[in-house]
Scaffold this motif. Structure first.
Motif, short mmCIF file in Angstrom:
data_model
loop_
_atom_site.label_atom_id
_atom_site.label_comp_id
_atom_site.label_asym_id
_atom_site.label_seq_id
_atom_site.Cartn_x
_atom_site.Cartn_y
_atom_site.Cartn_z
N TYR A 34 0.91 -1.21 0.11
CA TYR A 34 -0.02 0.00 0.04
C TYR A 34 0.93 1.25 0.04
CZ TYR A 34 0.98 0.83 4.95
OH TYR A 34 1.65 1.25 6.08
N ASP A 35 0.16 2.31 -0.43
CA ASP A 35 1.16 3.50 -0.52
C ASP A 35 0.00 4.82 0.06
OD1 ASP A 35 3.11 5.25 -0.57
OD2 ASP A 35 3.41 5.13 -2.75
N HIS A 36 0.60 5.93 0.07
CA HIS A 36 -0.21 7.10 0.55
C HIS A 36 -0.06 7.99 -0.74
CE1 HIS A 36 -1.03 6.20 4.69
NE2 HIS A 36 0.12 5.78 4.73
N GLU A 37 -1.10 8.34 -1.40
CA GLU A 37 -1.12 9.11 -2.48
C GLU A 37 -2.18 10.25 -2.50
OE1 GLU A 37 -1.46 7.29 -6.15
OE2 GLU A 37 -0.04 5.81 -5.88
N GLY A 38 -1.78 11.49 -2.18
CA GLY A 38 -2.57 12.61 -1.67
C GLY A 38 -3.48 12.17 -0.58
N ASP A 39 -4.83 12.19 -0.78
CA ASP A 39 -5.84 12.04 0.19
C ASP A 39 -6.34 10.49 0.25
OD1 ASP A 39 -5.62 14.50 1.42
OD2 ASP A 39 -7.47 15.23 -0.01
N TYR A 40 -5.44 9.82 -0.25
CA TYR A 40 -5.99 8.36 -0.59
C TYR A 40 -5.00 7.44 0.06
CZ TYR A 40 -9.78 10.08 -3.41
OH TYR A 40 -10.76 10.60 -3.90
N VAL A 41 -5.23 6.07 0.37
CA VAL A 41 -4.31 4.96 0.70
C VAL A 41 -4.69 3.93 -0.44
CG1 VAL A 41 -3.93 3.05 2.22
CG2 VAL A 41 -4.57 5.34 3.31
N VAL A 42 -3.58 3.89 -1.08
CA VAL A 42 -3.60 3.08 -2.45
C VAL A 42 -3.20 1.68 -2.16
CG1 VAL A 42 -2.83 2.84 -4.96
CG2 VAL A 42 -3.40 5.04 -3.92
N LEU A 43 -4.09 0.48 -2.26
CA LEU A 43 -3.92 -0.62 -2.20
C LEU A 43 -3.28 -1.24 -3.53
CD1 LEU A 43 -6.84 -1.85 -0.29
CD2 LEU A 43 -4.73 -1.12 0.50
N ARG A 44 -2.06 -2.04 -3.61
CA ARG A 44 -1.59 -2.27 -4.74
C ARG A 44 -1.47 -4.11 -4.79
NH1 ARG A 44 0.81 2.07 -7.17
NH2 ARG A 44 1.31 3.62 -5.58
N TYR A 45 -2.38 -4.46 -5.82
CA TYR A 45 -2.35 -5.81 -5.93
C TYR A 45 -1.59 -6.55 -7.01
CZ TYR A 45 -6.70 -5.63 -3.08
OH TYR A 45 -7.63 -5.33 -1.84
N SER A 46 -1.48 -7.85 -6.96
CA SER A 46 -0.55 -8.35 -7.86
C SER A 46 -1.07 -7.99 -9.30
CB SER A 46 -0.49 -9.89 -7.73
OG SER A 46 -1.84 -10.60 -7.69
N ASN A 47 -0.37 -8.26 -10.32
CA ASN A 47 -0.85 -7.86 -11.81
C ASN A 47 -1.30 -6.38 -11.80
OD1 ASN A 47 -1.16 -8.86 -14.36
ND2 ASN A 47 -3.26 -9.17 -14.13
N GLY A 48 -0.60 -5.70 -11.13
CA GLY A 48 -0.91 -3.99 -11.33
C GLY A 48 -2.08 -3.37 -11.05
N ILE A 49 -2.96 -4.15 -10.32
CA ILE A 49 -4.23 -3.54 -9.98
C ILE A 49 -4.15 -2.72 -8.77
CG2 ILE A 49 -6.75 -4.30 -9.06
CD1 ILE A 49 -6.83 -6.50 -10.71
N LYS A 50 -4.84 -1.61 -8.79
CA LYS A 50 -4.61 -0.64 -7.60
C LYS A 50 -6.10 -0.31 -7.05
CE LYS A 50 -0.96 1.89 -9.61
NZ LYS A 50 -0.61 3.47 -9.91
N ASP A 51 -6.42 -0.06 -5.79
CA ASP A 51 -7.74 0.31 -5.47
C ASP A 51 -7.43 1.44 -4.29
OD1 ASP A 51 -10.40 0.54 -4.76
OD2 ASP A 51 -10.12 -1.63 -3.40
N ALA A 52 -8.12 2.57 -4.63
CA ALA A 52 -7.85 3.78 -3.90
C ALA A 52 -8.59 3.75 -2.66
CB ALA A 52 -7.68 5.03 -4.49
N ILE A 53 -8.46 4.04 -1.41
CA ILE A 53 -9.63 4.21 -0.40
C ILE A 53 -9.36 5.72 0.27
CG2 ILE A 53 -10.27 3.46 2.04
CD1 ILE A 53 -8.89 0.79 1.29
N PRO A 54 -10.25 6.35 0.31
CA PRO A 54 -10.01 7.93 0.76
C PRO A 54 -9.48 7.86 2.58
CG PRO A 54 -12.17 7.71 -0.21
CD PRO A 54 -11.60 6.16 -0.21
N GLU A 55 -8.52 8.55 2.44
CA GLU A 55 -7.65 8.34 3.78
C GLU A 55 -8.68 8.71 4.76
OE1 GLU A 55 -4.87 11.47 4.53
OE2 GLU A 55 -3.30 9.77 4.40
N ALA A 56 -9.66 9.19 4.85
CA ALA A 56 -10.84 9.88 5.93
C ALA A 56 -11.36 8.36 6.22
CB ALA A 56 -11.61 10.71 5.52
N GLN A 57 -11.48 7.41 5.38
CA GLN A 57 -12.12 6.12 5.84
C GLN A 57 -11.29 4.93 6.27
OE1 GLN A 57 -14.32 4.82 2.17
NE2 GLN A 57 -15.52 6.79 2.03
N VAL A 58 -10.01 5.19 6.38
CA VAL A 58 -9.13 4.39 7.27
C VAL A 58 -8.98 4.49 8.72
CG1 VAL A 58 -6.88 3.67 7.18
CG2 VAL A 58 -7.76 4.23 4.93
#
Length: 64
Positions: A34-58
């Motif tokens: 995972y990584d922080h990108e702006g106001d999102y926490v980005v989940l990085r999956y195998s095969n390059g798939i990303k899922d961004a969660i708003p930081e306020a929801q973490v």
């Protein structure tokens, strides 16, 4: 990256190494990092798939 678990304010949990089905891609992928990108926490999956969660929801990020 060390092992981690991300818990959202709704109670959903995302853990390092867990598999997840993606309907859009008709595939199951593994959560690798995972990584922080702006106001999102980005989940990085195998095969390059990303899922961004708003930081306020973490609620918690636990690392080991």
């Amino acid at each position: 990256m060390p092992k981690f678990q991300i818990i959202t304010t709704s109670g959903r949990s995302y853990g390092h190494g867990e598999s997840r089905w993606f309907d859009m891609f008709s595939t199951t992928q593994t959560l690798e990092s995972y990584d922080h990108e702006g106001d999102y926490v980005v989940l990085r999956y195998s095969n390059g798939i990303k899922d961004a969660i708003p930081e306020a929801q973490v609620a918690h990020i636990i690392t080991a």
